[in-house]
Scaffold this motif. Structure first.
Motif, PDB file in Angstrom:
ATOM      1  N   ILE A 255      35.090  49.583  35.432  1.00 31.17           N
ATOM      2  CA  ILE A 255      36.300  49.356  34.636  1.00 31.17           C
ATOM      3  C   ILE A 255      36.615  47.866  34.594  1.00 31.17           C
ATOM      4  O   ILE A 255      36.647  47.211  35.636  1.00 31.17           O
ATOM      5  CB  ILE A 255      37.496  50.102  35.266  1.00 31.17           C
ATOM      6  CG1 ILE A 255      37.221  51.611  35.345  1.00 31.17           C
ATOM      7  CG2 ILE A 255      38.786  49.815  34.489  1.00 31.17           C
ATOM      8  CD1 ILE A 255      38.226  52.370  36.202  1.00 31.17           C
TER       9      ILE A 255
ATOM     10  N   LEU B 224      44.891  52.476  38.589  1.00 33.08           N
ATOM     11  CA  LEU B 224      43.603  51.936  39.054  1.00 33.08           C
ATOM     12  C   LEU B 224      43.297  52.407  40.471  1.00 33.08           C
ATOM     13  O   LEU B 224      42.146  52.673  40.818  1.00 33.08           O
ATOM     14  CB  LEU B 224      43.606  50.407  38.977  1.00 33.08           C
ATOM     15  CG  LEU B 224      43.577  49.835  37.547  1.00 33.08           C
ATOM     16  CD1 LEU B 224      43.855  48.338  37.549  1.00 33.08           C
ATOM     17  CD2 LEU B 224      42.233  50.130  36.874  1.00 33.08           C
TER      18      LEU B 224
ATOM     19  N   TRP C  88      36.773  48.700  39.723  1.00 25.41           N
ATOM     20  CA  TRP C  88      37.387  47.858  38.690  1.00 25.41           C
ATOM     21  C   TRP C  88      37.407  46.390  39.084  1.00 25.41           C
ATOM     22  O   TRP C  88      37.409  46.049  40.254  1.00 25.41           O
ATOM     23  CB  TRP C  88      38.779  48.357  38.323  1.00 25.41           C
ATOM     24  CG  TRP C  88      39.875  48.129  39.341  1.00 25.41           C
ATOM     25  CD1 TRP C  88      40.220  48.956  40.362  1.00 25.41           C
ATOM     26  CD2 TRP C  88      40.772  47.009  39.401  1.00 25.41           C
ATOM     27  NE1 TRP C  88      41.268  48.440  41.061  1.00 25.41           N
ATOM     28  CE2 TRP C  88      41.638  47.254  40.495  1.00 25.41           C
ATOM     29  CE3 TRP C  88      40.936  45.844  38.642  1.00 25.41           C
ATOM     30  CZ2 TRP C  88      42.655  46.350  40.852  1.00 25.41           C
ATOM     31  CZ3 TRP C  88      41.945  44.952  38.991  1.00 25.41           C
ATOM     32  CH2 TRP C  88      42.788  45.210  40.082  1.00 25.41           C
TER      33      TRP C  88
END
Lengths: 487, 96
Positions: free
Chosen positions: A259, A282, A292
């Motif tokens: 991500i 997240l 991420w």
């Protein structure tokens, strides 16, 4: 109200076992709309008689011939043409316009066996972010009736959030599916440009417009996109790329998904509540095995001015067809052909539509074309390249779908630049032509927030996979506004 | 800041076939000036060697077979026309 609390699979099982009929489900939907829509004002028109007639016919279809959406109710944004049913685009210009053909997406909903309940409110010609520029009514946010549902697909998002219909079609030129989905706490997908046919969509900006689904869950959303996606020879910009089976991708397994979180989307102009909701999301995604990192889309700040030049230029061209001659409103005190054009347009277009026609015509004028329009198209290329760079290393990009929660009705700023700033997180996606979804990710003062998950061109499947995994790990999509419980 | 004059705005409205009230003309002159002033930030970019992007997908010459097919019915289409006669759309006299 009982049936609309059920999932699509539960409804199908009731229909298959003949515990309910499609006609009963349709009747209950209209009863629900009759009870709720006085407050929410999501529908411009409903077509009960035709819908019930169709429901009865569908009940005769053998169960083995039915797909997953068969017999289920759907609402359609009123800028998508429906044969024999008034299609207004929320403008006085088209107040009594009755199309002579169905949009391709409407044909596809019919083929899937869905029952169209009615036409949903929007900003006039889809120009706006609050649904307040509709010439006919102001739609209210089901979570708090003093607030807007967002726009321009405000009617579609509000109808789904209020439990009036489980499925709706919206359209998105610069955020018009994702922002109202975020404001109303539902799931809204803007597919890749070219994934869904635009034939029969009343055009705003032809290089940016896309039709997409608005639903309560990610699974429903994937089912509805499956039904409407694919090539259409009536829209040569539609893609002939094969449509994957989206449901197969809803595995819940997002281990190793990469991500990117653009720092520009977590910066100035984005509210703290929205940013915090993204950070919380997240954490959830990380706990499911995704990774991420912060990334950069360096031309983000140029996307908004480029978007407004390009979309207004295309709109000014598209709206030149409304001349008061062939169809639509005709001024009654026009004495010459020239006056028919000028007065019909002046008397039937609202202020926001006129403003965009003027901006677009200005940008396309001789002497201004190079300075404004062409420059905007070049900036568009840089914005698109930013996305291509990030997608060479990451599977999805994540941000908030809107900088804030829903505004108060009549609370939008007058200054047009401040007003347009509300679109900073969504317009770059349309410029690049990539797909993006909004899924519910939290609340602030009782109003929903939406998480935007952006994917690479034609990779809706990965967006759905990530969105579904996130949804199943959270309970935001299970919450319903108080209006659901009202007797 | 970029200046947009009311005369320029009225010339644009003329090209766009929009009759404006005086109040609208003032309002839109200000709106356009505000927007263009803000959008002047595009001048910060070096766009010398950038190709303008006209479409999200680069497709060229999409063709199909030219086959005869049913077209829309004239009477149905005329239902949305305000004034018509003998299958033709009626407008005020254009020659006098």
């Amino acid at each position: 109200m009982t049936l609309l609390n059920k999932t699509t699979a539960e409804l199908q099982s009731l229909l298959h076992n003949k515990e309910i009929t499609i006609k009963e489900l349709t009747e209950e939907t209209f009863a629900r709309v009759a009870k709720t829509d006085d407050k929410v004002q999501a529908f411009i028109s409903t077509n009960e008689e035709k819908a019930l007639e169709r429901a009865e016919q569908l009940d005769n279809e053998p169960v083995e011939n039915r797909g997953p959406l068969f017999g289920l109710p759907v609402g359609i944004k009123d800028n998508i043409v429906t044969k024999g049913i008034t299609t207004t685009s929320a403008s006085r210009m088209l107040e009594d316009f009755i199309p002579v053909y169905d949009a391709t997406v409407v044909e596809k909903l019919n083929q899937a066996g869905m029952v169209s309940i009615g036409k949903l409110n929007l900003d006039e010609f889809a120009m706006g972010s609050t649904t307040e520029t509709s010439a006919f009514k102001t739609t209210c946010n089901p979570w708090n009736l003093d607030h807007v549902p967002g726009g321009s697909s405000g009617g579609s998002a509000a109808a789904v959030a209020a439990g009036e219909v489980p499925f709706a079609l919206g359209t998105d030129t610069g955020g018009s599916i994702r922002q109202p989905a975020a404001f109303c706490g539902v799931v809204g997908m803007k597919p890749t440009y070219g994934r869904v046919s635009r034939y029969g969509l009343i055009a705003l900006a032809s290089s940016l417009d896309q039709i997409g689904p608005i639903t309560r869950t990610v699974e429903d959303n994937a089912l509805l996109l499956q039904a409407i996606a694919g090539h259409d020879e009536k829209d040569s910009s539609s893609s002939s790329k094969e449509v994957p089976n989206y449901i197969e991708h809803l595995t819940g397994d997002i281990r190793g998904i990469k991500i990117g979180v653009p720092k520009e989307y977590m910066g100035v102009g984005v509210g703290e509540d929205a940013k915090n909701a993204v950070l919380e999301a997240l954490k959830v995604l990380e706990s499911l095995g995704a990774e991420w990192e912060e990334v950069s889309l360096p031309h983000t700040t140029y996307a908004l001015p480029a978007y407004y030049y390009i979309s207004s230029a295309e709109a000014s061209s598209n709206l030149s067809r409304y001349d008061g001659v062939h169809f639509g409103y005709r001024s009654e005190d026009a004495k010459s052909l020239d006056e028919i054009y000028r007065k019909s347009r002046a008397e039937s277009f609202g202020r926001d539509v006129k403003r965009r026609i003027l901006l677009g015509t200005y940008a396309l004028s001789a002497g201004h074309y190079e300075e404004y329009y062409k420059k905007a198209q070049k900036a568009r290329m840089l914005v698109a390249q930013d996305f291509a760079n990030v997608f060479s290393k990451y599977d999805v990009i994540i941000s908030s779908a809107a900088p804030t929660t829903a505004y108060k009705i009549d609370g939008e700023p007058d200054d047009i630049v401040t007003k347009y700033m509300g679109d900073i997180l969504t317009t770059p996606i349309n410029l690049a032509g990539v797909p993006a979804i909004s899924v519910p990710c939290g609340f602030s003062n009782g109003l929903p927030l939406g998480l935007q998950i952006i994917g690479n061109h034609f990779d809706e499947a990965t967006i759905y996979k990530v969105a579904h995994a996130y949804e199943q790990a959270t309970d935001f999509h299970k919450r319903t506004p108080a209006i659901w419980e009202e007797k | 800041m970029t200046k947009v004059t009311k005369e320029e705005l009225l010339a644009v409205a003329d090209r766009a076939m929009l009759a404006l009230t005086d109040e609208e003309a003032d309002l839109f002159t200000e709106d356009l000036a505000t927007f263009i002033g803000y959008a002047d930030k595009l001048n910060e970019l070096d766009l010398e060697n950038v190709v303008p992007m006209t479409h999200a997908l680069q497709q060229i010459n999409v063709m199909r077979e030219d086959v005869e097919r049913d077209v829309l019915d004239r009477d149905e289409m005329l239902r949305s026309v305000k004034e018509h006669q003998n299958g033709e759309i009626k407008v005020p006299t254009i020659l006098s």
